[in-house]
Design a protein around this motif. Structure first.
Motif, PDB file in Angstrom:
ATOM      1  N   LEU A   1       0.830  -1.197   0.000  1.00 49.23           N
ATOM      2  CA  LEU A   1       0.000   0.000   0.000  1.00 49.23           C
ATOM      3  C   LEU A   1       0.862   1.244   0.000  1.00 49.23           C
ATOM      4  O   LEU A   1       1.966   1.253   0.532  1.00 49.23           O
ATOM      5  CB  LEU A   1      -0.891   0.028   1.250  1.00 49.23           C
ATOM      6  CG  LEU A   1      -1.808  -1.167   1.468  1.00 49.23           C
ATOM      7  CD1 LEU A   1      -2.431  -1.088   2.850  1.00 49.23           C
ATOM      8  CD2 LEU A   1      -2.862  -1.229   0.381  1.00 49.23           C
ATOM      9  N   CYS A   2       0.305   2.297  -0.571  1.00 56.62           N
ATOM     10  CA  CYS A   2       0.885   3.636  -0.471  1.00 56.62           C
ATOM     11  C   CYS A   2      -0.157   4.492   0.230  1.00 56.62           C
ATOM     12  O   CYS A   2      -1.335   4.506  -0.167  1.00 56.62           O
ATOM     13  CB  CYS A   2       1.191   4.181  -1.864  1.00 56.62           C
ATOM     14  SG  CYS A   2       1.802   5.876  -1.834  1.00 56.62           S
TER      15      CYS A   2
ATOM     16  N   GLU B   1      -4.657   6.111  -7.321  1.00 51.07           N
ATOM     17  CA  GLU B   1      -5.669   7.159  -7.476  1.00 51.07           C
ATOM     18  C   GLU B   1      -5.176   8.168  -8.514  1.00 51.07           C
ATOM     19  O   GLU B   1      -3.992   8.509  -8.533  1.00 51.07           O
ATOM     20  CB  GLU B   1      -5.934   7.859  -6.140  1.00 51.07           C
ATOM     21  CG  GLU B   1      -6.507   6.959  -5.060  1.00 51.07           C
ATOM     22  CD  GLU B   1      -7.950   6.530  -5.321  1.00 51.07           C
ATOM     23  OE1 GLU B   1      -8.579   7.010  -6.293  1.00 51.07           O
ATOM     24  OE2 GLU B   1      -8.447   5.698  -4.544  1.00 51.07           O
ATOM     25  N   PRO B   2      -6.063   8.593  -9.414  1.00 49.64           N
ATOM     26  CA  PRO B   2      -5.640   9.476 -10.514  1.00 49.64           C
ATOM     27  C   PRO B   2      -4.820  10.689 -10.087  1.00 49.64           C
ATOM     28  O   PRO B   2      -3.827  11.030 -10.729  1.00 49.64           O
ATOM     29  CB  PRO B   2      -6.967   9.903 -11.155  1.00 49.64           C
ATOM     30  CG  PRO B   2      -7.887   8.762 -10.867  1.00 49.64           C
ATOM     31  CD  PRO B   2      -7.484   8.274  -9.493  1.00 49.64           C
ATOM     32  N   GLU B   3      -5.177  11.320  -8.987  1.00 46.16           N
ATOM     33  CA  GLU B   3      -4.454  12.522  -8.570  1.00 46.16           C
ATOM     34  C   GLU B   3      -3.045  12.229  -8.035  1.00 46.16           C
ATOM     35  O   GLU B   3      -2.278  13.158  -7.766  1.00 46.16           O
ATOM     36  CB  GLU B   3      -5.266  13.333  -7.558  1.00 46.16           C
ATOM     37  CG  GLU B   3      -5.558  12.617  -6.270  1.00 46.16           C
ATOM     38  CD  GLU B   3      -6.853  11.789  -6.271  1.00 46.16           C
ATOM     39  OE1 GLU B   3      -7.371  11.551  -5.168  1.00 46.16           O
ATOM     40  OE2 GLU B   3      -7.332  11.362  -7.342  1.00 46.16           O
ATOM     41  N   TYR B   4      -2.693  10.930  -7.887  1.00 46.85           N
ATOM     42  CA  TYR B   4      -1.369  10.553  -7.395  1.00 46.85           C
ATOM     43  C   TYR B   4      -0.503   9.925  -8.485  1.00 46.85           C
ATOM     44  O   TYR B   4       0.604   9.505  -8.205  1.00 46.85           O
ATOM     45  CB  TYR B   4      -1.504   9.586  -6.211  1.00 46.85           C
ATOM     46  CG  TYR B   4      -2.028  10.276  -4.981  1.00 46.85           C
ATOM     47  CD1 TYR B   4      -1.154  10.798  -4.037  1.00 46.85           C
ATOM     48  CD2 TYR B   4      -3.400  10.434  -4.791  1.00 46.85           C
ATOM     49  CE1 TYR B   4      -1.635  11.452  -2.918  1.00 46.85           C
ATOM     50  CE2 TYR B   4      -3.891  11.095  -3.666  1.00 46.85           C
ATOM     51  CZ  TYR B   4      -3.007  11.601  -2.746  1.00 46.85           C
ATOM     52  OH  TYR B   4      -3.478  12.261  -1.624  1.00 46.85           O
ATOM     53  N   ARG B   5      -1.033   9.865  -9.692  1.00 43.53           N
ATOM     54  CA  ARG B   5      -0.258   9.263 -10.794  1.00 43.53           C
ATOM     55  C   ARG B   5       0.798  10.200 -11.295  1.00 43.53           C
ATOM     56  O   ARG B   5       0.713  11.400 -11.198  1.00 43.53           O
ATOM     57  CB  ARG B   5      -1.217   8.873 -11.925  1.00 43.53           C
ATOM     58  CG  ARG B   5      -2.153   7.788 -11.502  1.00 43.53           C
ATOM     59  CD  ARG B   5      -3.134   7.425 -12.580  1.00 43.53           C
ATOM     60  NE  ARG B   5      -4.069   6.447 -12.024  1.00 43.53           N
ATOM     61  CZ  ARG B   5      -5.180   6.087 -12.617  1.00 43.53           C
ATOM     62  NH1 ARG B   5      -5.507   6.578 -13.785  1.00 43.53           N
ATOM     63  NH2 ARG B   5      -5.964   5.205 -12.041  1.00 43.53           N
TER      64      ARG B   5
ATOM     65  N   LYS C   1      -4.805   7.780   4.382  1.00 42.38           N
ATOM     66  CA  LYS C   1      -5.620   7.475   3.200  1.00 42.38           C
ATOM     67  C   LYS C   1      -4.847   6.583   2.228  1.00 42.38           C
ATOM     68  O   LYS C   1      -3.719   6.907   1.837  1.00 42.38           O
ATOM     69  CB  LYS C   1      -6.006   8.783   2.508  1.00 42.38           C
ATOM     70  CG  LYS C   1      -6.777   8.611   1.235  1.00 42.38           C
ATOM     71  CD  LYS C   1      -7.029   9.966   0.585  1.00 42.38           C
ATOM     72  CE  LYS C   1      -7.656   9.785  -0.783  1.00 42.38           C
ATOM     73  NZ  LYS C   1      -7.740  11.063  -1.504  1.00 42.38           N
ATOM     74  N   ILE C   2      -5.447   5.449   1.839  1.00 45.76           N
ATOM     75  CA  ILE C   2      -4.840   4.583   0.828  1.00 45.76           C
ATOM     76  C   ILE C   2      -4.975   5.282  -0.523  1.00 45.76           C
ATOM     77  O   ILE C   2      -6.077   5.636  -0.942  1.00 45.76           O
ATOM     78  CB  ILE C   2      -5.515   3.202   0.789  1.00 45.76           C
ATOM     79  CG1 ILE C   2      -5.386   2.496   2.145  1.00 45.76           C
ATOM     80  CG2 ILE C   2      -4.898   2.345  -0.330  1.00 45.76           C
ATOM     81  CD1 ILE C   2      -6.207   1.215   2.261  1.00 45.76           C
ATOM     82  N   VAL C   3      -3.841   5.471  -1.197  1.00 51.72           N
ATOM     83  CA  VAL C   3      -3.869   6.153  -2.495  1.00 51.72           C
ATOM     84  C   VAL C   3      -3.340   5.281  -3.627  1.00 51.72           C
ATOM     85  O   VAL C   3      -3.495   5.625  -4.803  1.00 51.72           O
ATOM     86  CB  VAL C   3      -3.117   7.495  -2.445  1.00 51.72           C
ATOM     87  CG1 VAL C   3      -3.793   8.440  -1.449  1.00 51.72           C
ATOM     88  CG2 VAL C   3      -1.655   7.313  -2.111  1.00 51.72           C
ATOM     89  N   ALA C   4      -2.733   4.154  -3.281  1.00 49.78           N
ATOM     90  CA  ALA C   4      -2.248   3.220  -4.292  1.00 49.78           C
ATOM     91  C   ALA C   4      -2.023   1.867  -3.631  1.00 49.78           C
ATOM     92  O   ALA C   4      -1.853   1.786  -2.412  1.00 49.78           O
ATOM     93  CB  ALA C   4      -0.957   3.725  -4.933  1.00 49.78           C
ATOM     94  N   GLY C   5      -2.034   0.842  -4.429  1.00 50.17           N
ATOM     95  CA  GLY C   5      -1.781  -0.481  -3.882  1.00 50.17           C
ATOM     96  C   GLY C   5      -1.665  -1.530  -4.959  1.00 50.17           C
ATOM     97  O   GLY C   5      -2.003  -1.301  -6.124  1.00 50.17           O
ATOM     98  N   LEU C   6      -1.187  -2.700  -4.536  1.00 52.76           N
ATOM     99  CA  LEU C   6      -1.106  -3.852  -5.412  1.00 52.76           C
ATOM    100  C   LEU C   6      -0.953  -5.096  -4.558  1.00 52.76           C
ATOM    101  O   LEU C   6      -0.576  -5.028  -3.390  1.00 52.76           O
ATOM    102  CB  LEU C   6       0.049  -3.735  -6.408  1.00 52.76           C
ATOM    103  CG  LEU C   6       1.480  -3.745  -5.881  1.00 52.76           C
ATOM    104  CD1 LEU C   6       2.024  -5.155  -5.757  1.00 52.76           C
ATOM    105  CD2 LEU C   6       2.362  -2.945  -6.815  1.00 52.76           C
ATOM    106  N   GLY C   7      -1.252  -6.210  -5.175  1.00 48.02           N
ATOM    107  CA  GLY C   7      -1.074  -7.488  -4.510  1.00 48.02           C
ATOM    108  C   GLY C   7      -0.113  -8.360  -5.292  1.00 48.02           C
ATOM    109  O   GLY C   7       0.058  -8.195  -6.504  1.00 48.02           O
ATOM    110  N   VAL C   8       0.520  -9.274  -4.601  1.00 48.76           N
ATOM    111  CA  VAL C   8       1.305 -10.332  -5.221  1.00 48.76           C
ATOM    112  C   VAL C   8       0.652 -11.622  -4.754  1.00 48.76           C
ATOM    113  O   VAL C   8       0.601 -11.896  -3.550  1.00 48.76           O
ATOM    114  CB  VAL C   8       2.792 -10.277  -4.815  1.00 48.76           C
ATOM    115  CG1 VAL C   8       3.568 -11.409  -5.472  1.00 48.76           C
ATOM    116  CG2 VAL C   8       3.397  -8.921  -5.180  1.00 48.76           C
ATOM    117  N   ILE C   9       0.096 -12.363  -5.700  1.00 51.82           N
ATOM    118  CA  ILE C   9      -0.668 -13.557  -5.365  1.00 51.82           C
ATOM    119  C   ILE C   9      -0.179 -14.736  -6.201  1.00 51.82           C
ATOM    120  O   ILE C   9       0.558 -14.560  -7.177  1.00 51.82           O
ATOM    121  CB  ILE C   9      -2.182 -13.330  -5.579  1.00 51.82           C
ATOM    122  CG1 ILE C   9      -2.501 -13.007  -7.035  1.00 51.82           C
ATOM    123  CG2 ILE C   9      -2.684 -12.230  -4.659  1.00 51.82           C
ATOM    124  CD1 ILE C   9      -3.985 -12.913  -7.350  1.00 51.82           C
TER     125      ILE C   9
END
Length: 91
Positions: free
Chosen positions: A53-54, A87-91, A59-67
């Motif tokens: 998470l970022c 989130e678009p404003e954090y790209r 507030k969570i603004v980005a994330g990913l999983g490794v599965i």
């Protein structure tokens, strides 16, 4: 961006479990329960594949999983990066 961004794994802040599952659900329309199950396996140590998470403050603004598998039949292609979203404003 109001605070310095922080980057962490869900193990660093397991209290974000429900918020993270809901956040990913809202981005990808995969049931929150599916995220909860996978994230719980990570938190309990049943898998070393993780959730990242970022945060901007709390507030969570980005994330990913490794599965292990992301909805395909190629078991030889593992691990998989999934649910990548910023989130678009954090790209």
């Amino acid at each position: 961006m109001s605070n310095p961004l922080s980057f962490l794994t869900l193990r660093d802040k397991p209290e974000l479990l429900n918020d993270a599952a809901q956040w990913f659900h809202e981005k990808w329309n995969v049931p929150a329960e599916a995220y909860l199950e996978c994230m719980s396996c990570y938190l309990s140590g049943k898998t070393e594949y993780g959730w990242f998470l970022c945060l901007d403050g709390t507030k969570i603004v980005a994330g990913l999983g490794v599965i292990e598998n992301d909805f395909h039949d190629r078991k030889d292609l593992t691990p998989n990066i999934c649910a990548v979203f910023t989130e678009p404003e954090y790209r």
